[in-house]
Design an enzyme around this catalytic site. Structure first.
Site, short mmCIF file in Angstrom:
data_model
loop_
_atom_site.label_atom_id
_atom_site.label_comp_id
_atom_site.label_asym_id
_atom_site.label_seq_id
_atom_site.Cartn_x
_atom_site.Cartn_y
_atom_site.Cartn_z
N ALA A 40 -6.99 2.96 -3.78
CA ALA A 40 -6.99 1.83 -3.19
C ALA A 40 -5.50 1.36 -3.05
CB ALA A 40 -7.63 0.73 -3.89
N GLY A 43 -4.29 2.82 0.16
CA GLY A 43 -4.88 2.30 0.97
C GLY A 43 -4.38 1.05 1.45
N ASP A 44 -4.17 0.19 0.57
CA ASP A 44 -3.70 -1.19 0.73
C ASP A 44 -2.26 -1.08 1.35
OD1 ASP A 44 -3.22 -4.04 0.11
OD2 ASP A 44 -1.83 -3.18 -1.21
N ALA A 45 -1.25 -0.13 0.98
CA ALA A 45 0.02 0.12 1.36
C ALA A 45 -0.13 0.50 3.08
CB ALA A 45 0.65 1.12 0.60
#
Length: 169
Positions: A40, A43-45
């Protein structure tokens, strides 16, 4: 920015290998075995960069507006809506990655419900797993579809349509 350029930036942050190149610390690591919150995190970045780059199609001069708008788009509330919209296009393996991320122990911020926050964590874990697995075509497909879902939902909300989905004209 292309995925390959983004990958190069990430690789530069790792230690050099024996030949003076960039050592990827996750080489040989099975993404399915990685902690879902690590997925995550990546994925967030990625989604932040994807959204910011995508917004440049609409505005290039007002950085503050770009920042504020991108922050709203990548919020847990909108990522949750994006996941609901793209779920039918996901494979069973992708849904399993999402569930691992969604079920990971984490603390929700006040800006979203606990369910939305956990759902957005699952969404980010899916993006992170695709990125680290170097499945860039699929990552782009899912990211574009997610951006489309969010865009349509925002337009529906702005125009007073409170139902999920798009308005018929």
């Amino acid at each position: 920015m292309k995925f390959s350029q983004f990958k190069l930036l990430v690789d530069m942050m790792f230690t050099p290998d024996e030949q003076g190149g960039i050592k990827k610390r996750y080489d040989g690591v099975d993404v399915r075995q990685m902690h879902p919150l690590v997925l995550a995190y990546i994925g967030d970045a990625f989604f932040h960069l994807f959204v910011r780059t995508r917004l440049l199609s609409y505005e290039q001069a007002k950085v503050h507006a770009l920042h504020a708008f991108s922050a709203q788009i990548v919020s847990a509330v909108w990522q949750h809506k994006a996941y609901l919209g793209i779920e039918p296009m996901l494979t069973d393996e992708e849904k399993a990655i999402y569930r691992r991320g969604r079920n990971a122990k984490s603390h929700a911020p006040r800006s979203s419900s606990v369910a939305e926050y956990h759902s957005s964590t699952g969404f980010e874990a899916l993006l992170g797993a695709l990125y680290l697995s170097e499945k860039f075509e699929r990552l782009e497909e899912i990211s574009e579809a997610s951006f489309d879902v969010i865009s349509r939902a925002m337009m529906a909300e702005i125009h007073g349509n409170t139902t999920e989905g798009t308005e018929e004209k």
